[in-house]
Write an enzyme that holds these catalytic residues in place. Structure first.
Site, PDB file in Angstrom:
ATOM      1  N   SER A  18     -33.612 -23.652 -20.795  1.00  0.00           N
ATOM      2  CA  SER A  18     -32.214 -23.249 -20.577  1.00  0.00           C
ATOM      3  C   SER A  18     -31.905 -22.995 -19.101  1.00  0.00           C
ATOM      4  O   SER A  18     -32.672 -22.349 -18.384  1.00  0.00           O
ATOM      5  CB  SER A  18     -31.922 -21.974 -21.373  1.00  0.00           C
ATOM      6  OG  SER A  18     -30.618 -21.516 -21.077  1.00  0.00           O
ATOM      7  N   SER A  20     -29.195 -21.327 -18.365  1.00  0.00           N
ATOM      8  CA  SER A  20     -28.303 -20.158 -18.376  1.00  0.00           C
ATOM      9  C   SER A  20     -28.850 -18.971 -17.580  1.00  0.00           C
ATOM     10  O   SER A  20     -28.084 -18.321 -16.855  1.00  0.00           O
ATOM     11  CB  SER A  20     -27.996 -19.743 -19.820  1.00  0.00           C
ATOM     12  OG  SER A  20     -27.289 -20.773 -20.448  1.00  0.00           O
ATOM     13  N   THR A  63     -27.592 -20.362 -29.019  1.00  0.00           N
ATOM     14  CA  THR A  63     -27.739 -21.813 -29.022  1.00  0.00           C
ATOM     15  C   THR A  63     -28.521 -22.270 -30.245  1.00  0.00           C
ATOM     16  O   THR A  63     -28.813 -21.458 -31.150  1.00  0.00           O
ATOM     17  CB  THR A  63     -28.327 -22.291 -27.661  1.00  0.00           C
ATOM     18  OG1 THR A  63     -28.323 -23.715 -27.650  1.00  0.00           O
ATOM     19  CG2 THR A  63     -29.720 -21.776 -27.401  1.00  0.00           C
ATOM     20  N   LYS A  67     -26.223 -21.052 -34.192  1.00  0.00           N
ATOM     21  CA  LYS A  67     -24.773 -20.921 -33.978  1.00  0.00           C
ATOM     22  C   LYS A  67     -23.980 -20.662 -35.265  1.00  0.00           C
ATOM     23  O   LYS A  67     -22.915 -20.057 -35.214  1.00  0.00           O
ATOM     24  CB  LYS A  67     -24.226 -22.183 -33.296  1.00  0.00           C
ATOM     25  CG  LYS A  67     -24.592 -22.306 -31.826  1.00  0.00           C
ATOM     26  CD  LYS A  67     -23.908 -23.512 -31.209  1.00  0.00           C
ATOM     27  CE  LYS A  67     -24.310 -23.731 -29.775  1.00  0.00           C
ATOM     28  NZ  LYS A  67     -23.613 -24.864 -29.155  1.00  0.00           N
ATOM     29  N   ASN A  88     -21.059 -19.267 -30.274  1.00  0.00           N
ATOM     30  CA  ASN A  88     -22.066 -19.454 -29.209  1.00  0.00           C
ATOM     31  C   ASN A  88     -22.074 -18.282 -28.221  1.00  0.00           C
ATOM     32  O   ASN A  88     -22.762 -18.337 -27.203  1.00  0.00           O
ATOM     33  CB  ASN A  88     -21.855 -20.786 -28.471  1.00  0.00           C
ATOM     34  CG  ASN A  88     -20.730 -20.707 -27.473  1.00  0.00           C
ATOM     35  OD1 ASN A  88     -19.789 -19.930 -27.654  1.00  0.00           O
ATOM     36  ND2 ASN A  88     -20.817 -21.489 -26.420  1.00  0.00           N
ATOM     37  N   ASP A 103     -17.648 -23.066 -26.257  1.00  0.00           N
ATOM     38  CA  ASP A 103     -17.790 -24.526 -26.127  1.00  0.00           C
ATOM     39  C   ASP A 103     -16.420 -25.204 -26.205  1.00  0.00           C
ATOM     40  O   ASP A 103     -16.156 -26.175 -25.491  1.00  0.00           O
ATOM     41  CB  ASP A 103     -18.672 -25.090 -27.260  1.00  0.00           C
ATOM     42  CG  ASP A 103     -20.156 -24.839 -27.017  1.00  0.00           C
ATOM     43  OD1 ASP A 103     -20.547 -24.664 -25.846  1.00  0.00           O
ATOM     44  OD2 ASP A 103     -20.919 -24.821 -27.998  1.00  0.00           O
ATOM     45  N   GLY A 128     -22.324 -32.456 -34.999  1.00  0.00           N
ATOM     46  CA  GLY A 128     -22.972 -31.145 -35.012  1.00  0.00           C
ATOM     47  C   GLY A 128     -22.027 -30.068 -34.487  1.00  0.00           C
ATOM     48  O   GLY A 128     -20.803 -30.245 -34.455  1.00  0.00           O
ATOM     49  N   GLY A 129     -22.630 -28.949 -34.041  1.00  0.00           N
ATOM     50  CA  GLY A 129     -21.846 -27.804 -33.594  1.00  0.00           C
ATOM     51  C   GLY A 129     -20.933 -28.124 -32.419  1.00  0.00           C
ATOM     52  O   GLY A 129     -19.759 -27.724 -32.405  1.00  0.00           O
TER      53      GLY A 129
END
Ligand SMILES: NC(=O)c1ccc[n+]([C@@H]2O[C@H](COP(=O)([O-])OP(=O)(O)OC[C@H]3O[C@@H](n4cnc5c(N)ncnc54)[C@H](OP(=O)(O)O)[C@@H]3O)[C@@H](O)[C@H]2O)c1
Length: 269
Positions: A18, A20, A63, A67, A88, A103, A128-129
């Site tokens: 990640s 982040s 993530t 989610k 998320n 998102d 998907g998400g």
């Protein structure tokens, strides 16, 4: 760091790749916020949410694969995240944990910088998400959506939920649309030469966006640019969705340029 340092983090599995932590720690430093952001590999999301409460964690990014499942563990899920069906971001509001979805607004900002959404036709590859969040946002702004997915069942389900069209991926040989958006992981490091759809499906008038941002320029974007398409990498959506999270958590505007610079440094080194 001292006894007042606030804790934030990302919950997922895996999270070792990640970006982040690098992004948010730089943003906190830049804004003089006494906080730290860590990556937590979380296997059981119920235990993860219990840890948010027990440790007083201020905010969490969520993530794959949590989610959807996290929605049942929170005190509240806001209207947009509930309608998308994915959370998320966890925001602490007083003592309540609220689920949100960044998102969707992050992607809408990246897309609308490239083309106006209303009345345009968008082909979304994947169901998907991320596809749900993007499809929902596009429909909300009067975009027309067609879902293209490997597994027809999941693709048809999302198309029904969005009141959109569905096309099996095997039929995606020529796409009549203004913008193509790849929301599958196809093309992501390490399998960087993979293409989510055949290049023949693209016309030079189209805009092509890939939400994969590692590598910054995927094979899809390279081939689309060669064909004369306008291309948008996944970094814009990643930065804008993170900026929403930062603002929800801190109440301050996000230092987007600082966040972009540190992620670019890491992804190109
Ligand atoms: N830039 C950003 O800010 C951002 C934000 C969110 C996500 N992402 C990235 O977007 C990607 C998808 O995330 P997600 O949360 O939507 O994942 P997800 O819920 O697991 O959905 C993945 C989708 O990709 C399809 N897919 C997976 N492997 C495939 C393959 N080999 N060939 C064809 N289709 C394939 C799946 O099809 P089936 O239904 O057939 O399995 C599914 O529709 C990830 O790479 C994630 O890192 C980026």
């Amino acid at each position: 760091m001292d006894a007042s340092t606030q804790l934030y983090g990302v919950f997922g599995n895996p999270v070792g790749h990640s970006m982040s932590p690098v992004l948010f720690n730089q943003a906190f430093l830049d804004q003089g916020i006494n906080a730290v952001y860590l990556a937590f590999p979380v296997m059981d999301i119920r235990q993860g949410v219990a840890a948010i409460r027990a440790l007083g964690i201020r905010g969490v990014s969520v993530t794959i694969p949590h989610k959807t499942d996290i929605m049942d563990c929170l005190d509240d899920v806001d209207d947009l995240a509930r309608r998308i069906g994915a959370v998320n971001t966890v925001v602490r509001v007083q003592d309540r944990l609220v689920g949100r979805n960044s998102d969707c607004p992050g992607a809408m900002q990246a897309i609308s910088e490239a083309i106006p959404i209303s009345g345009k036709r968008f082909a979304i590859i994947g169901a998907g998400g991320a596809a749900r969040a993007i499809g929902f946002g596009l429909k909300q702004q009067n975009g027309q959506v067609i879902i293209i997915n490997r597994s027809p069942e999941r693709g048809e389900q999302l198309a029904d939920a969005l009141n959109a069209d569905f096309m099996p991926i095997a039929d995606a040989k020529s796409l009549a649309c203004d913008m193509v958006i790849n929301t599958t992981p196809v093309g992501m490091t390490p399998l960087v030469s993979a293409m989510p759809i055949p290049i023949e499906a693209l016309d030079s008038g189209m805009t092509v966006m890939d939400i994969v941002y590692h590598p910054l320029e995927t094979e899809l974007l390279k081939q689309a640019a060669r064909r004369g398409c306008r291309v948008i990498g996944g970094l814009a959506m990643f930065l804008y969705q993170a900026a929403c999270q930062f603002e929800w958590w801190t109440g301050k505007p996000a230092p987007v340029d600082v966040m972009k610079q540190i992620v670019l440094e890491r992804l190109t080194s």
